[in-house]
Design a protein around this motif. Structure first.
Motif, short mmCIF file in Angstrom:
data_model
loop_
_atom_site.label_atom_id
_atom_site.label_comp_id
_atom_site.label_asym_id
_atom_site.label_seq_id
_atom_site.Cartn_x
_atom_site.Cartn_y
_atom_site.Cartn_z
N ARG A 1 0.85 -1.20 0.00
CA ARG A 1 0.00 0.00 0.00
C ARG A 1 0.88 1.25 0.00
NH1 ARG A 1 -3.09 -3.23 3.86
NH2 ARG A 1 -5.04 -3.92 2.86
N GLN B 1 1.30 4.03 -3.18
CA GLN B 1 1.06 5.46 -2.94
C GLN B 1 2.27 6.30 -3.36
OE1 GLN B 1 0.15 5.50 1.23
NE2 GLN B 1 -1.91 4.63 0.95
N SER C 1 -7.63 -4.18 -4.57
CA SER C 1 -8.63 -3.11 -4.59
C SER C 1 -8.07 -1.83 -3.97
CB SER C 1 -9.88 -3.55 -3.84
OG SER C 1 -10.86 -2.53 -3.83
N ASP C 2 -7.33 -1.95 -2.87
CA ASP C 2 -6.72 -0.78 -2.24
C ASP C 2 -5.69 -0.13 -3.16
OD1 ASP C 2 -8.25 -1.13 0.01
OD2 ASP C 2 -6.66 -2.07 1.20
N ARG D 1 -5.69 -0.27 -6.42
CA ARG D 1 -6.46 0.37 -7.49
C ARG D 1 -6.90 1.77 -7.07
NH1 ARG D 1 -7.78 0.97 -12.81
NH2 ARG D 1 -6.53 2.74 -12.09
N LYS D 2 -7.35 1.92 -5.83
CA LYS D 2 -7.81 3.22 -5.34
C LYS D 2 -6.66 4.23 -5.28
CE LYS D 2 -11.48 1.10 -2.58
NZ LYS D 2 -11.92 0.71 -1.21
N LYS E 1 -3.92 6.19 -10.01
CA LYS E 1 -4.78 6.95 -10.91
C LYS E 1 -4.39 6.79 -12.39
CE LYS E 1 -6.86 8.32 -7.26
NZ LYS E 1 -8.10 7.60 -6.85
#
Length: 357
Positions: A248, A252, A274-275, A277-278, A281
């Motif tokens: 994660r 980022q 999924s995390d 993907r969020k 961008k």
């Protein structure tokens, strides 16, 4: 809603659909690491896939793990890859060369200098690997010094520069499948006590520094990265509870660098993917090994992925796009020829037109 056949912009590239060719080791390079004589034809045959991600290509002598894999750090390598990129561009495709340092997944008998493999820490993989004299146990690697880690970052950047000189449209950092970048990410293979080990930030540092150095050399619109969270390939037994926060954090930080794409190997970690993907961008490629043809569009339709790389399906079907559009039968891949020398199982898979004839 996007579909498999929707066009997409990838950096400066305008792609006609959402498929791509995943990177696959083929072991057809010459002994010095120059792409083999049939490499240009192999990739050009598959140009209709649009984005082709080339097989793992070492950035220096220590980066080679397997026999007859290509490099991209000498003039001979550049000249060999130029033949490949010219053929791909003439056929209407685009090529990103995957820069792969094997790290501890290596054997002295497979390298030009016959030195001990290097890694973040002196921890050997379990199992054996192929060498010219047969299967042998993985040797104990030597831990890179801090200075050597920093030099390896520079080697990745230099390889990116040479790839663009060879006509590639971009490069992909191989941060997956148990190789060097992945070895830094996992606490199972990285027990360092310097700035490259310990915390999430430290274990992710090497990957981030490699990305920054490559971007400085060729631009963010020409650099992608591949990751495989919780993938035990090459004896990197990651545990979700140990590495979820690392990935994660890494996603980022890489997102801040505006890399042109992130390429994920999906091994079933739905919540983590999924995390990511969020957090991401830009264009996200999601590869699900063994996905059936009828399921290729699933992640695009749901919005999890922007593009779908295919491996063996693209290997065995040079005209895969035409076959999928027509719902035509697919050739089956021949595992016995994945890594063997010669044209068989490399450039001799039939096209629909030849089968009809």
């Amino acid at each position: 809603m996007s579909t498999l056949w929707s066009p997409i912009k990838l950096g400066k590239l305008e792609l006609k659909h959402r498929l791509a060719l995943a990177p696959m080791t083929r072991s057809r390079a010459k002994p010095d690491g120059t792409p083999g004589d049939d490499a240009a034809e192999y990739y050009a045959q598959r140009a209709s896939l649009g984005l082709l991600i080339a097989e793992g290509t070492q950035p220096n002598d220590d980066g080679q793990g397997y026999t007859t894999t290509p490099g991209i750090y000498t003039d001979a390598h550049v000249a060999g890859w130029k033949k490949v990129t010219d053929a791909i561009h003439k056929a209407g495709g685009h090529l990103f060369i995957q820069i792969m340092h094997a790290g501890r997944v290596a054997h002295p008998d497979n390298t030009p200098h016959h030195r001990q493999p290097v890694a973040p820490s002196a921890i050997a993989p379990k199992g054996q690997m192929f060498t010219p004299t047969g299967m042998q146990d993985y040797p104990l690697p030597r831990a890179l010094t801090t200075a050597e880690v920093k030099q390896t970052v520079k080697d990745f950047a230099y390889a990116a520069k040479r790839a663009i000189e060879a006509g590639a449209d971009g490069v992909e950092i191989h941060g997956a499948n148990g190789y060097l970048v992945h070895q830094f990410l996992s606490p199972e293979t990285n027990t360092r006590t310097d700035e490259y080990g310990g915390s999430d930030e430290n274990r992710a540092r090497f990957a981030i520094e490699v990305a920054k150095a490559m971007i400085a050399e060729v631009g963010a619109d020409r650099v992608g990265i591949r990751l495989s969270p919780v993938n035990g390939h090459a004896s990197v037994p990651e545990k979700i509870e140990e590495v979820a926060s690392t990935y994660r954090y890494l996603a980022q930080e890489l997102a801040k660098l505006d890399l042109v794409y992130l390429h994920l190997l999906h091994t079933g970690q739905d919540a983590l993917i999924s995390d990511i993907r969020k957090a991401w961008k830009n264009v996200l490629l999601v590869n699900r090994p063994g996905a059936a043809p009828e399921n290729l569009a699933k992640d695009i339709i749901t919005g999890l992925a922007d593009m779908v790389p295919v491996g063996q399906m693209g290997l065995a079907n040079p005209d895969l796009v035409a076959r999928l559009r027509r719902a035509a039968p697919l050739n089956k891949a021949d595992p016995s020829s994945f890594f063997s020398p010669g044209a068989k199982g490399y450039i001799d898979y039939p096209f629909l037109s030849s089968q009809a004839a």
